[in-house]
Design an enzyme around this catalytic site. Structure first.
Site, PDB file in Angstrom:
ATOM      1  N   ASP A  55      17.798 -62.235 109.290  1.00  0.00           N
ATOM      2  CA  ASP A  55      16.352 -62.637 109.426  1.00  0.00           C
ATOM      3  C   ASP A  55      16.079 -63.869 108.803  1.00  0.00           C
ATOM      4  O   ASP A  55      16.892 -64.649 108.254  1.00  0.00           O
ATOM      5  CB  ASP A  55      15.657 -61.470 108.434  1.00  0.00           C
ATOM      6  CG  ASP A  55      14.380 -61.137 108.724  1.00  0.00           C
ATOM      7  OD1 ASP A  55      13.883 -61.793 109.790  1.00  0.00           O
ATOM      8  OD2 ASP A  55      13.838 -60.209 108.351  1.00  0.00           O
TER       9      ASP A  55
ATOM     10  N   ASP B 132       8.601 -65.427 112.482  1.00  0.00           N
ATOM     11  CA  ASP B 132       7.547 -64.808 113.051  1.00  0.00           C
ATOM     12  C   ASP B 132       6.705 -64.531 111.709  1.00  0.00           C
ATOM     13  O   ASP B 132       6.951 -64.559 110.567  1.00  0.00           O
ATOM     14  CB  ASP B 132       7.875 -63.430 113.612  1.00  0.00           C
ATOM     15  CG  ASP B 132       8.623 -62.455 112.936  1.00  0.00           C
ATOM     16  OD1 ASP B 132       9.683 -62.803 112.191  1.00  0.00           O
ATOM     17  OD2 ASP B 132       8.354 -61.411 112.635  1.00  0.00           O
TER      18      ASP B 132
ATOM     19  N   ALA C 258       6.305 -55.783 111.189  1.00  0.00           N
ATOM     20  CA  ALA C 258       5.231 -55.470 110.383  1.00  0.00           C
ATOM     21  C   ALA C 258       4.814 -53.947 110.368  1.00  0.00           C
ATOM     22  O   ALA C 258       3.779 -53.294 110.368  1.00  0.00           O
ATOM     23  CB  ALA C 258       4.078 -56.392 110.510  1.00  0.00           C
TER      24      ALA C 258
ATOM     25  N   CYS D 292      24.857 -31.659 100.350  1.00  0.00           N
ATOM     26  CA  CYS D 292      25.429 -32.675 101.467  1.00  0.00           C
ATOM     27  C   CYS D 292      26.769 -32.339 101.154  1.00  0.00           C
ATOM     28  O   CYS D 292      27.349 -31.880 100.033  1.00  0.00           O
ATOM     29  CB  CYS D 292      24.877 -34.152 100.848  1.00  0.00           C
ATOM     30  SG  CYS D 292      25.771 -35.507 101.767  1.00  0.00           S
TER      31      CYS D 292
ATOM     32  N   CYS E 137      29.214 -35.105 102.004  1.00  0.00           N
ATOM     33  CA  CYS E 137      29.602 -36.367 102.028  1.00  0.00           C
ATOM     34  C   CYS E 137      30.696 -36.660 100.995  1.00  0.00           C
ATOM     35  O   CYS E 137      30.710 -35.735  99.898  1.00  0.00           O
ATOM     36  CB  CYS E 137      28.780 -37.559 102.093  1.00  0.00           C
ATOM     37  SG  CYS E 137      28.159 -37.806 100.253  1.00  0.00           S
TER      38      CYS E 137
ATOM     39  N   CYS F 156      29.414 -36.252  97.482  1.00  0.00           N
ATOM     40  CA  CYS F 156      28.442 -34.937  97.018  1.00  0.00           C
ATOM     41  C   CYS F 156      29.621 -34.012  96.821  1.00  0.00           C
ATOM     42  O   CYS F 156      29.449 -33.060  96.237  1.00  0.00           O
ATOM     43  CB  CYS F 156      27.536 -34.588  97.903  1.00  0.00           C
ATOM     44  SG  CYS F 156      26.290 -35.875  97.936  1.00  0.00           S
TER      45      CYS F 156
HETATM   46  N1  GUN Z   1      11.322 -57.324 108.109  1.00  0.00           N
HETATM   47  C1  GUN Z   1      10.295 -56.323 108.069  1.00  0.00           C
HETATM   48  N2  GUN Z   1       9.479 -56.545 109.018  1.00  0.00           N
HETATM   49  C2  GUN Z   1       9.609 -57.618 109.439  1.00  0.00           C
HETATM   50  C3  GUN Z   1       8.951 -58.587 110.167  1.00  0.00           C
HETATM   51  O1  GUN Z   1       7.793 -58.120 110.740  1.00  0.00           O
HETATM   52  N3  GUN Z   1       9.139 -59.876 110.704  1.00  0.00           N
HETATM   53  C4  GUN Z   1      10.605 -60.111 110.170  1.00  0.00           C
HETATM   54  N4  GUN Z   1      11.179 -61.566 110.608  1.00  0.00           N
HETATM   55  N5  GUN Z   1      11.560 -59.568 109.303  1.00  0.00           N
HETATM   56  C5  GUN Z   1      10.684 -58.284 109.049  1.00  0.00           C
HETATM   57 ZN    ZN Z   2      26.349 -36.655 100.023  1.00  0.00          ZN
END
Ligand code: GUN
Ligand code: ZN
Length: 483
Positions: A90, A125, A193, A276, A278, A281
């Site tokens: 990101d 963005d 978002a 659970c 796993c 657990c």
């Molecule tokens: N992580 C969570 N939402 C967003 C987003 O709208 N844009 C980016 N780049 N990372 C995110």
């Molecule tokens: Zn578990």
């Protein structure tokens, strides 16, 4: 060149696919565990043991820390994290949305992601939150689109490039953003978002955002639901055509002593039992987890196990063609999810375009099933039946049938169809004998349409048992209705 994303199986608007990246191919739908480069709760090299095929981390955080930046620039991202599979990065947009300002440009962060060898890069963005004035959503969307186009011009084959769809809660802006950026051919399309919507349980609006964005995208491109990490909503999002998720939730929830399940979340201190199987657990009691010094580590591991368990179940459901049954089950675990299910079926017309024409037996799971795309498809195809002469419509539970030119069967929620199709999909549906009002209403609507489409035929409708619905009044005007 073979395409980056290949769809192999479909159900509803969901699919199983193969995403090709520079560090290998992953099968979608999948979740990318979020790796915080400063604080690794579970080591990236261990992630495969949980079922992870691909990771996501934050290039902005790496670029701001001298030690991390230098190692990433010198040895590469995969060496920094000690993971040789695909890694998405990101851009710092999330930090931008939280802190309002960050010290990097779009151009710099794209260049950095390329240099450190990211498999999927993300431009800077602007994640516009829900409910802002339309003018702000529009102008931030324009800036996002400019930055995406700039990023596109900087990246060739060295990494895949994501094109995030923004537009806040304005569905027309989401669709417009999606169709505009589609012209610039990104490799992955994250829906941005949406975290604030999920944090406040606004799942029905999340459905609106997903569907409107998907409408603007080519149906064959991979879609990432940014920041979605709770397994409770994976089936719903997959059924609407999301292929990738990322989870910081496994670690964040664990830090808050929260235990994730596919039906919701528990606080570990309220659990007397661990529901659970796993490895965590089955080898600990609830008391042991509560008292453990490494409680958050244990919870993070459990959370990750159940996250991938749900992904496997979803993929199996797609192969079997019963993804919608799974969605209906998951959506009954919280009233806000039930609202999301109803909202999803308000888009059945759209889903129907992608839903395979034949799949496993339709299971009626409650009133919402009456709105399923398969039922809508049948309504759209009523014109295909031509009925002449006398026609008797009998309840699907009635074994014998009276003499007539046409032996027809009535089965809610579908309605009326030729009895010889009763063992054929979708009429072989498993339904409830004591039909509910929604299912009966849909079936009567379709029956009335069928009769109206065949004005020369003479219809007799055998009720078979006590049935009440306001539509019988209308039916009685066009058919001979018998008890
Ligand atoms: N992580 C969570 N939402 C967003 C987003 O709208 N844009 C980016 N780049 N990372 C995110
Ligand atoms: Zn578990």
């Amino acid at each position: 060149m073979s395409s980056i994303f290949e769809i192999t199986h479909k159900d509803a608007a969901g699919r199983i696919g193969k995403l090709r990246t520079p560090h290998g191919t992953v099968e979608t739908p999948t979740v990318m565990p979020v790796i915080n480069p400063n604080l690794q709760v579970i080591k990236p090299s261990e992630m495969r043991d949980f079922g992870a095929q691909m990771l996501i981390t934050n290039s902005y955080i790496i670029s701001r820390r001298d030690k991390l930046r230098e190692k990433a620039l010198k040895d590469g991202l995969h060496s920094l994290l000690d993971f040789d599979g695909p890694i998405m990065t990101d851009s710092g947009s999330f930090q931008l949305s939280v802190y309002g300002d960050i010290e990097v440009t779009n151009e710099q962060i794209i260049e950095f992601q390329k240099t450190i060898g990211s498999d999927v890069g993300v431009p800077l963005d602007i994640p516009t939150p829900p409910d802002v004035p339309r003018s702000r959503a529009e102008s931030e969307m324009e800036t996002t689109i400019e930055r995406l186009i700039e990023a596109r011009s900087m990246v060739n084959d060295e990494m895949l490039l994501a094109g995030p769809v923004q537009g806040s809660t304005y569905t027309d802006l989401r669709e417009k953003c999606a169709s505009t950026i589609s012209e610039h051919k990104f490799d992955v399309y994250p829906l941005g978002a949406v975290v604030p919507l999920m944090e406040s349980y606004r799942y029905a609006e999340l459905v609106d955002v997903i569907v409107s964005s998907k409408k603007g995208l080519d149906p064959t491109v991979p879609v990432h639901l940014f920041g979605a990490g709770h397994p409770m909503m994976f089936a719903l999002a997959v059924a609407l055509g999301c292929d990738l998720f990322d989870s910081a939730a496994y670690a964040l929830y664990a830090k808050d002593r929260r235990y994730i399940t596919s039906k919701g979340t528990y606080h570990i201190d309220n659990l007397s039992y661990l529901p659970c199987s796993c490895p965590i657990c089955v080898s600990h009691t609830a008391e042991e987890v509560k008292k453990a010094d490494n409680c958050s580590d244990l919870l993070a591991r459990h959370n990750l196990y159940v996250t991938f368990e749900e992904i496997r179940l979803i993929k199996q459901s797609i192969k079997e063609g019963n993804l919608l049954e799974l969605v209906e089950m998951r959506c009954r675990s919280h009233p806000r999810m039930l609202e999301a299910l109803k909202r999803m079926y308000s888009y059945s017309d759209w889903i129907e375009k992608y839903d395979p024409a034949s799949k496993s037996t339709f299971f009626y799971c409650g009133p919402e099933s009456s709105q399923r795309p398969e039922v809508l498809r049948f309504s759209k195809r009523l014109e295909r039946f031509t009925i002449k002469g006398t026609a008797v419509i009998r309840p699907f539970s009635m074994r014998t049938y009276p003499e007539s030119d046409n032996d027809l069967m009535f089965k809610p929620p579908f309605g009326t169809f030729p009895a010889e199709l009763s063992e054929v999909y979708p009429f072989n549906a498993e339904v409830i004998e004591d039909t509910d009002i929604e299912s009966l209403g849909k079936a009567l609507e379709n029956t009335i349409r069928l009769i109206e489409l065949n004005p020369d035929a003479e219809f007799t409708f055998i009720k078979g048992k006590e049935l009440e619905h306001p539509l019988f009044e209308k039916l009685e005007k066009i058919a001979d209705v018998k008890e």
